[in-house]
Design a protein around this motif. Structure first.
Motif, PDB file in Angstrom:
ATOM      1  N   CYS A 150      -7.747 -15.779 -14.798  1.00 30.16           N
ATOM      2  CA  CYS A 150      -7.186 -15.446 -13.397  1.00 30.16           C
ATOM      3  C   CYS A 150      -7.953 -16.277 -12.483  1.00 30.16           C
ATOM      4  N   ASP A 151      -9.180 -16.465 -12.587  1.00 31.19           N
ATOM      5  CA  ASP A 151     -10.155 -17.255 -11.518  1.00 31.19           C
ATOM      6  C   ASP A 151      -9.934 -18.828 -11.738  1.00 31.19           C
ATOM      7  N   GLY A 152      -9.064 -19.261 -12.538  1.00 29.61           N
ATOM      8  CA  GLY A 152      -9.095 -20.812 -12.875  1.00 29.61           C
ATOM      9  C   GLY A 152     -10.217 -21.249 -13.882  1.00 29.61           C
ATOM     10  N   SER A 153     -11.061 -20.533 -14.300  1.00 28.23           N
ATOM     11  CA  SER A 153     -12.195 -20.914 -15.225  1.00 28.23           C
ATOM     12  C   SER A 153     -11.673 -21.091 -16.708  1.00 28.23           C
ATOM     13  N   ILE A 154     -12.350 -21.893 -17.415  1.00 25.76           N
ATOM     14  CA  ILE A 154     -11.620 -22.130 -18.728  1.00 25.76           C
ATOM     15  C   ILE A 154     -12.307 -21.237 -19.487  1.00 25.76           C
ATOM     16  N   LEU A 155     -11.468 -20.587 -20.254  1.00 29.34           N
ATOM     17  CA  LEU A 155     -11.875 -19.503 -21.237  1.00 29.34           C
ATOM     18  C   LEU A 155     -11.768 -19.873 -22.686  1.00 29.34           C
ATOM     19  N   TYR A 156     -11.277 -21.013 -22.790  1.00 25.48           N
ATOM     20  CA  TYR A 156     -10.873 -21.629 -24.059  1.00 25.48           C
ATOM     21  C   TYR A 156     -10.459 -23.126 -24.242  1.00 25.48           C
ATOM     22  N   ALA A 157     -11.100 -23.823 -25.060  1.00 22.50           N
ATOM     23  CA  ALA A 157     -10.746 -25.226 -25.273  1.00 22.50           C
ATOM     24  C   ALA A 157     -10.872 -25.643 -26.588  1.00 22.50           C
ATOM     25  N   ALA A 206      -4.449 -31.505 -26.845  1.00 25.76           N
ATOM     26  CA  ALA A 206      -5.517 -30.685 -26.338  1.00 25.76           C
ATOM     27  C   ALA A 206      -4.928 -29.361 -25.636  1.00 25.76           C
ATOM     28  N   VAL A 207      -5.510 -28.096 -25.929  1.00 25.97           N
ATOM     29  CA  VAL A 207      -5.088 -26.965 -25.542  1.00 25.97           C
ATOM     30  C   VAL A 207      -6.258 -26.293 -24.713  1.00 25.97           C
ATOM     31  N   VAL A 208      -5.935 -25.886 -23.621  1.00 20.27           N
ATOM     32  CA  VAL A 208      -6.849 -25.284 -22.627  1.00 20.27           C
ATOM     33  C   VAL A 208      -6.345 -24.038 -22.208  1.00 20.27           C
ATOM     34  N   MET A 209      -7.182 -22.932 -22.095  1.00 20.15           N
ATOM     35  CA  MET A 209      -6.756 -21.666 -21.595  1.00 20.15           C
ATOM     36  C   MET A 209      -7.442 -21.266 -20.340  1.00 20.15           C
TER      37      MET A 209
END
Length: 616
Positions: free
Chosen positions: A297-304, A291-294
């Motif tokens: 800067c605010d800690g929100s998930i940009l990509y999964a 599993a790859v999660v990006m």
């Protein structure tokens, strides 16, 4: 004011250009018309004054050459004045001597009249009953008596604009014998100027109309390429990079269109390159089993990637609590991850994830973090199973080896009497056989896991079940049990030896745990694609908590039982391996005091080349 500015900004450049050109033409033509009419008005008035001055000078010169007043009056009758011109002859004191002239005829005689009494008759044809002498003041008279010829733009007595143009000349020089006044109304000149002004206005309106049409056409011609480029730029902003069509000029606008086309082509190539890079990167990330999660800067998930989304999704339904737990853990870990990579583990129920997080850095500083979550549950379980298996094998090998070693050392040291050595030798032999069976079972499990021991052939079910009955009928009688084996028909594709090994293990367990006087049954059922065998006993049953582990290696329900009575815990593990190697399934149904039933389901025709063998 602000609304007018917004409306002005909302107009197109074509309308703005057209309005600017029209306003410029209107101002230029209007200013030119006003200037021309003003200049021509002054010019005509001055020209009329000069004409009156010349005419007054000529009359005064002729009158000065004649000494007699009677001859002077006769000479006045012969003068032909300009149409609309009046002649008044004054004495040196300003008194009117003669009034002559006509305002209608252009070439008629003067028509001399009496001095004062007949003034009304002479002015009958004038539009205004005024004489040049009405505007001739004492100051003007003094200038003429001094020998000067003057011109006067006279205003009326009651105001309202110019009323008469006057020229005054002296008759004689030192002394001046009389004063000649020539007066003319400015109305004809003003009418001519008004007519000229109307012509200027009409010409200006026509010129403005034509200029408006021409400027509108010119504005459209100029702004049309700009509109095409604006629409093309809007398409480029939406991702459509088609070149600009319709701009054929070779000036700056044409060069701008070429520059936009070149820019669009460059953007298109760059976007295609970025799309290829994105697809390549996304393909690489999606193909990763981890599993790859990006994180931003605010800690929100940009990509999964898909593997990551499966961590908090089940049947396309998002498990919010599970996702929140993962996000909170990643945000906490992100705060601890500055310039270096961080590594930790996250436990989600029975699932264990290894989390590796690293910052994504750019030249301007941190722009987020990337986290890789690897499911290590299976590897941990495999490692645990390996350790347990190694411990179990070591334990199972150690017990018979210690017994064999002890018995042999006792015989070697003559501790055991000679008459008892045969009994000890039998015990050693029994433990050696048990050790051999353990090794054989371990070999069977290894072979089954590697898929090297299944040799399927057509198997007649009637003969096979009859063989099972014949093999266990004698043992059932010895144990005081009833053995019931159903009659089967048809055939399946299977390995007869391995399938017989399954029944031997299951029936041996069933008979071992069934009390005397009870029954052990083998049931059979089939449909179009598969067959089902059921091995039932009437023994003490298996506790519910033990059912999930019944097929594990070295698992024994009653650990207090001896290995001699209960076996080594490998039989059911081998059974499951054989059934699954045939492409089938096995399950167990049991409860304490109700007996146990093992159900085996096998396909009639299995593609063994495609079977996947599992290790447990």
């Amino acid at each position: 004011m602000e609304g007018q500015k917004r409306r002005w900004r909302s107009w197109t450049i074509s309308i703005k250009l057209w309005m600017a050109m029209t306003l410029l033409i209107l101002v230029v033509l209007g200013g030119l018309g006003l200037t021309i009419t003003w200049l021509f008005g002054d010019f005509y008035l001055q020209q009329k004054l000069d004409s009156l001055r010349t005419e007054a000078t000529e009359v005064s010169a002729q009158l000065a050459a004649i000494p007699s007043w009677s001859e002077k009056l006769s000479l006045l009758e012969t003068f032909k004045l300009t149409s609309g011109t009046q002649l008044v002859l004054l004495d040196p004191q300003g008194n009117i001597l003669v009034i002559a002239g006509s305002s209608t005829s252009k070439n008629q005689g003067l028509g001399l009249t009496g001095p004062i009494g007949e003034i009304g008759g002479l002015l009958g044809e004038w539009s205004r009953p005024l004489l040049p002498s009405d505007f001739f003041t004492d100051d003007y008279l003094a200038q003429v008596l001094a020998g000067n010829t003057i011109s006067i733009k006279a205003l009326p007595v009651n105001g309202g604009g110019q009323a008469m143009l006057i020229a005054a000349a002296p008759v004689g020089i030192k002394p001046v014998k009389a004063v000649v006044l020539l007066g003319s109304s400015p109305i004809p000149i003003q009418e001519s100027i008004a007519t000229f002004r109307r012509l200027i206005v009409y010409a200006s309106l026509i010129a403005v109309f034509l200029a408006t049409i021409v400027s509108l056409f010119f504005a459209r011609q100029v702004t049309r390429p700009l509109a095409l480029m604006q629409r093309s730029a809007s398409r480029m902003a939406k991702g459509d990079f088609l070149p600009i069509q319709g701009v054929t000029s070779q000036d700056e606008i044409g060069e701008l269109a070429e520059a936009l086309n070149f820019m669009g082509e460059s953007l298109k190539n760059h976007m295609e390159w970025l799309s290829q890079q994105k697809n390549l990167l996304q393909g690489i990330i999606e193909s990763i089993s981890d599993a790859v999660v990006m994180l931003g800067c605010d800690g929100s998930i940009l990509y999964a990637n898909d593997t990551a989304r499966l961590l908090w999704q089940e049947n396309d339904v998002e498990l919010q609590d599970r996702k929140t737990q993962i996000v909170n853990y990643l945000q906490k870990m992100r705060q601890e991850t500055d310039q270096i990579e961080n590594n930790s583990t996250l436990t989600l129920g029975l699932q264990v994830l290894q989390v590796i997080m690293a910052p994504m850095t750019e030249t301007e500083g941190f722009r987020g973090h990337v986290a890789v979550l690897r499911d290590i549950t299976a590897s941990l379980r495999a490692e645990k199973s390996r350790r347990e298996f190694l411990a179990s094998v070591t334990h199972e090998l150690r017990t018979p080896l210690h017994l064999i070693q002890g018995y042999l050392e006792a015989i070697q040291d003559d501790v055991v009497p000679k008459n008892q050595r045969g009994e000890y030798i039998d015990l050693v032999l029994e433990e050696a056989k048990r050790l051999a069976r353990l090794v054989k079972d371990l070999q069977d499990i290894n072979w089954l896991e590697r898929g090297q021991s299944i040799q399927p052939v057509p198997l007649d079910l009637e003969n096979f079940l009859n063989e099972v009955y014949q093999r266990f009928q004698g043992r059932a009688q010895d144990l005081g049990l009833t053995l019931e084996v159903a009659k089967g028909s048809g055939a399946i594709t299977a390995d007869p030896d391995r399938l017989l090994q399954v029944f031997i293990n299951l029936l041996d367990n069933a008979m071992r745990h069934t009390p005397r006087g009870k029954a052990v049954r083998v049931l059979f059922a089939e449909d179009e694609k598969q067959v089902r065998f059921s091995i039932q006993d009437e023994g003490e049953g298996i506790p519910r908590e033990a059912l999930p582990y019944i097929f594990d290696r070295f698992f024994r329900v009653n650990k207090a039982r001896t290995r001699k009575d209960g076996g080594m815990g490998l039989g059911l593990a081998i059974v499951r391996q054989i059934v699954e190697a045939h492409g089938g399934q096995i399950k167990v149904e049991s409860d304490m005091g109700s007996g146990t039933t093992f159900v085996i389901t096998l396909p009639k025709e299995a593609n063994y080349a495609l079977l996947e063998y599992k290790s447990y």
